[in-house]
Motif scaffolding. Structure first.
Motif, PDB file in Angstrom:
ATOM      1  N   ASN A   1      59.783  35.462   2.503  1.00 25.28           N
ATOM      2  CA  ASN A   1      61.034  34.663   1.816  1.00 25.28           C
ATOM      3  C   ASN A   1      62.098  35.935   2.261  1.00 25.28           C
ATOM      4  O   ASN A   1      62.895  35.204   1.811  1.00 25.28           O
ATOM      5  CB  ASN A   1      60.917  33.374   1.643  1.00 25.28           C
TER       6      ASN A   1
ATOM      7  N   LYS B   1      61.150  30.108   8.730  1.00 30.58           N
ATOM      8  CA  LYS B   1      60.867  29.299   9.553  1.00 30.58           C
ATOM      9  C   LYS B   1      59.489  29.685  11.135  1.00 30.58           C
ATOM     10  O   LYS B   1      59.595  28.859  11.361  1.00 30.58           O
ATOM     11  CB  LYS B   1      61.975  29.102   9.930  1.00 30.58           C
ATOM     12  N   TYR B   2      59.837  30.764  10.859  1.00 27.72           N
ATOM     13  CA  TYR B   2      58.976  31.662  12.158  1.00 27.72           C
ATOM     14  C   TYR B   2      58.045  31.266  12.078  1.00 27.72           C
ATOM     15  O   TYR B   2      57.053  30.978  12.738  1.00 27.72           O
ATOM     16  CB  TYR B   2      59.335  32.683  13.205  1.00 27.72           C
TER      17      TYR B   2
ATOM     18  N   THR C   1      56.334  28.716  10.016  1.00 27.32           N
ATOM     19  CA  THR C   1      56.264  27.912  10.070  1.00 27.32           C
ATOM     20  C   THR C   1      56.077  26.769  11.411  1.00 27.32           C
ATOM     21  O   THR C   1      55.342  25.789  11.164  1.00 27.32           O
ATOM     22  CB  THR C   1      56.875  26.472   8.930  1.00 27.32           C
ATOM     23  N   ASP C   2      57.524  27.165  12.241  1.00 25.60           N
ATOM     24  CA  ASP C   2      57.719  26.322  13.240  1.00 25.60           C
ATOM     25  C   ASP C   2      57.351  26.608  14.606  1.00 25.60           C
ATOM     26  O   ASP C   2      57.047  25.668  15.483  1.00 25.60           O
ATOM     27  CB  ASP C   2      58.875  26.510  13.463  1.00 25.60           C
TER      28      ASP C   2
ATOM     29  N   VAL D   1      64.158  32.055  16.627  1.00 25.38           N
ATOM     30  CA  VAL D   1      63.982  31.908  15.765  1.00 25.38           C
ATOM     31  C   VAL D   1      65.058  32.734  14.907  1.00 25.38           C
ATOM     32  O   VAL D   1      66.424  32.258  14.607  1.00 25.38           O
ATOM     33  CB  VAL D   1      62.743  31.463  14.273  1.00 25.38           C
TER      34      VAL D   1
END
Lengths: 475, 302
Positions: free
Chosen positions: A69, A75-76, A78-79, A385
């Motif tokens: 992280n 985010k890339y 999880t999304d 992202v």
């Protein structure tokens, strides 16, 4: 691989003496459990290998994903990446976690023999890839690269990524690591500043020096890098310049620890050229004591002309960059007309390492996650992202990059086949340290070019002669 | 009865000894063992005998670190104890006597608190603070002033001849307050009549300090010397935050053994790092033993 973006969150604060003094005993606790973890999973799951399931992953199996992280966030994953994987394998489970201290969290698990399937090994606290490879902790990715790609079953995964991706993550010819983010290096300047002043990016060394004189006359420091923690940004410039002068083999010889590689004429010429800046007053001596963000901030304040870096710079500086700053990348200028490579030649590589653990329960699942990650949709998701291009070919087509990345992508296109790369710093950390120290000595006027070449060569020779250090080779 | 008493005593000792053995002794022993192995932390350590120690003999960075420890070992106690004694004397005795009671200089109560401030801060906080103090450009605390005065900036941490001394200065700055308090306590226990007698004999403040205070504080100074010596073998946090490259730069001109250990651990060379740790252990122990032996001297009976 330098995994350079980690600089943006490089934690200067090491936690006091405790780290140094306690870590030794802490390491010894690991020893107690280290002996147990020697069972290699066969990788055979008993499930048939098909073009859509090339590694025979059990449909309802679990894949544990650990993301670093840092600058790219999580985010890339999880999304985009994880939903894409779930779409392909609805019955499978993803166990997601993220950390900024990969080795602190994961090293004990490797020692105990129950590592997670998929790891994003990056950052200052990343685990040493060489050590992981040597101890057989990384899954061989040969079958991943040979597997059919997600988007086109007639194309291998290796054919769906930009050239060089497999090599970058290979150790002595065997692929173990996926480097995912396309990274281009060069000299950065403000498009706005240059337009306002009527300056143009130089393509030859003479032009560069002439422009430095003009920049200096305008009351701006012409050139600079952060000596305190980013000296490797500068050896990167010197070596790329050397490759331009003497051809890509210069770097190959250095990486392969060939005798006298650092003493090649091209390296010396490049060192001489860059080492001459300090005497001309084109570099601020104070930079030796500053960290990268401090120097980068000066550039954002229009107090610095050129700054060497990779194309994560724009994203890293987003918060302090004036809206109309317009980051632009210039390739390192050619030294003379007898250079072996054209002025457009650049160093580009793939960064941000991912691997599948050889001793994890579900190796097939880890590889399948990696294969899904190399689909166009996943590559596109990543780019959207984090605003950086991935190694997935065509995934970023038509994406409106910010000006800096757009210019580095354009430079990459202009370079064509004249792209060089450097590996030794990821293989031999001691050599990297020596090169960094020598670079500061050179650039801040305490060492001449010959001395620069000599002392790094000495270190390279010592490493070559040291049988306890595993050697790596490249082509 | 006697038996029962020992049992009682032992039962109290058991818990701390067990904790000490588990968390201090055992890791030390394991570090000794690991120093004889080649170990990357992923698979079992491989025994290689004294190879790590042989390597240590030819490691120029290690020897540079040792040299720096020697410099620190000499300079840190001398400078710190010197300054601390001077301050403590001023705070306690230096103000002259009033109604037969020795006083500190004016405002000594305030200074005593101020001197102790650095001791309250975590060392990492101090290191970060001194990054700003030493910053090489106009936004640095010192160089900002120098440049305003039209002088050239001083590159405290990037000038190879200056860097180690700059770090030493931070160590002194941090340590002085504690030793001022320590010496103050020592001075408070010196009976006032000794001073009075000396003063009646016409002793100046200078003579008072060297002929009365110093001899009577000898034990305390000895303790201070050992503490500071051990601190001189550390310096890890300051060097790793302040030095160029965060690894004892520029060009290993400020490196210390702690930093070298950390660098090797970063590269997963746990065996070699442990060998350095063992070397550091012996250096520290030897120093402490030597100091206590050499500085042993008759205590003056009061």
């Amino acid at each position: 691989m330098s995994n350079t973006p980690d600089l943006s969150r490089r934690k200067v604060l090491r936690r006091a003496a405790a780290v140094g003094l306690l870590a030794t005993p802490a390491a010894s606790f690991l020893a107690a459990c280290a002996t147990g973890g020697d069972d290699t999973k066969s990788g055979d799951t008993g499930v048939a290998k098909t073009p859509t399931n090339p590694f025979g992953m059990k449909e309802d199996s679990t894949v544990e994903v650990v993301i670093f992280n840092g600058g790219y966030g999580e985010k890339y994953a999880t999304d985009s990446h994880e939903p894409n994987f779930k779409k392909a394998w609805p019955k499978a489970t993803i166990k997601h976690s993220s950390t900024q201290e990969i080795s602190t969290v994961l090293q004990p698990r490797f020692a105990a023999g129950n590592p997670p399937e998929f790891v994003n090994n990056s950052g200052t606290k990343s685990m040493d890839f060489g050590a992981l490879v040597n101890d057989g902790q990384l899954a061989d990715l040969t079958d991943l690269w040979a597997a059919p790609s997600v988007d086109d079953p007639n194309k291998k995964v290796s054919e769906s990524v930009v050239a060089g991706t497999v090599d970058v993550g290979s150790f002595n010819g065997k692929p173990f690591v996926l480097y995912y983010v396309s990274t281009v290096f060069g000299l950065w300047y403000s498009g706005k500043l240059f337009t306002d002043k009527g300056w143009t990016a130089p393509t030859t060394w003479d032009d560069f020096l002439a422009l430095c004189a003009k920049i200096k006359a305008a009351g701006i420091t012409p050139y600079g890098y952060a000596g305190k923690n980013a000296a490797y940004y500068q050896w990167n410039v010197i070596l790329t310049h050397a490759a331009k002068i003497g051809g890509g083999d210069i770097l190959k010889n250095i990486d392969n620890l060939e005798d006298g590689a650092w003493k090649a004429d091209a390296v010396k010429q490049a060192a001489e050229a860059w080492g001459s800046l300090v005497g001309k007053g084109y570099i601020d001596k104070a930079f030796e004591g500053l960290i990268h963000t401090e120097v980068q901030l000066q550039q954002n304040q229009y107090k610095l002309g050129f700054y060497p870096s990779g194309d994560w710079l724009e994203n890293e500086q987003a918060k302090t960059t004036p809206a109309d700053f317009k980051y632009q990348l210039a390739a390192i200028p050619s030294l003379s007309s007898s250079d072996k490579l054209p002025a457009t030649a650049i160093r580009a590589t793939a960064g941000e390492g991912y691997f599948v653990s050889a001793k994890a329960p579900n190796v097939a699942g880890g590889k399948e996650y990696m294969r899904q990650m190399l689909s166009k949709a996943s590559g596109r998701g990543f780019t959207e992202v984090v605003k950086s291009a991935t190694v997935v070919s065509g995934a970023a087509d038509g994406f409106a990059f910010p000006p800096g990345v757009a210019s580095s992508q354009a430079a990459l296109g202009a370079a064509g086949k004249d792209v060089v790369n450097i590996f030794f710093d990821g293989w031999y950390k001691d050599l990297d340290q020596e090169a960094r120290a020598a670079t500061n000595e050179l650039m801040f006027g305490r060492l001449d070019a010959a001395g620069f070449c000599d002392r790094i060569q000495k270190k390279a020779d010592a490493i070559k002669a040291d049988s306890s250090i595993t050697k790596f080779k490249r082509n | 009865m006697r038996q029962g008493k020992y049992l009682f005593v032992y039962s109290f000792l058991l818990a701390p000894v067990a904790l000490y053995a588990t968390f201090v002794i055992a890791p030390y022993v394991q570090a000794f063992y690991i120093s004889l192995t080649s170990w990357r932390g992923f698979t079992a350590p491989k025994y290689i005998g004294f190879e790590n120690y042989q390597r240590l003999l030819h490691d120029e960075h290690f020897w540079k670190a040792v040299r720096h420890h020697i410099v620190l070992l000499i300079a840190l106690p001398i400078v710190t104890i010197g300054i601390a004694l001077f301050f403590a004397f001023l705070l306690n005795v230096g103000g002259g006597s009033q109604g037969g009671v020795r006083k500190g200089v004016w405002g000594s109560k305030f200074y005593r608190v101020v001197f102790f401030f650095p001791q309250v801060l975590a060392v990492s906080v101090i290191a970060v603070m001194f990054q700003v103090v030493y910053r090489p450009n106009s936004s640095g605390l010192i160089n900002g002033v120098l440049m305003k005065l039209g002088l050239d900036p001083v590159y405290f941490l990037s000038n190879p001849d200056l860097a180690l001394w700059s770090i030493l200065a931070v160590m002194v700055w941090q340590a002085v307050g504690f030793y001022v308090v320590l010496f103050s306590a020592g001075m408070a226990s010196v009976p006032a009549d000794i001073y009075e007698a000396a003063e009646l004999d016409g002793a100046t403040r200078m003579t008072l300090f060297f002929k009365v205070t110093l001899p009577l504080l000898w034990d305390t100074i000895q303790v201070a010397w050992v503490y500071l010596g051990i601190a001189a073998f550390d310096a890890f946090a300051l060097v790793s935050v302040l030095s160029v490259g965060n690894n004892g730069g520029p060009d290993w001109n400020t490196t210390v053994i702690g930093v070298e250990i950390y660098q090797n651990m970063q590269q997963n060379k746990y065996g070699y790092a442990s060998a350095m740790g063992v070397a550091l252990f012996f250096l520290t122990i030897t120093f402490a033993a030597l100091t206590l032996r050499v500085s042993k001297r008759e205590t003056i009976e009061m």
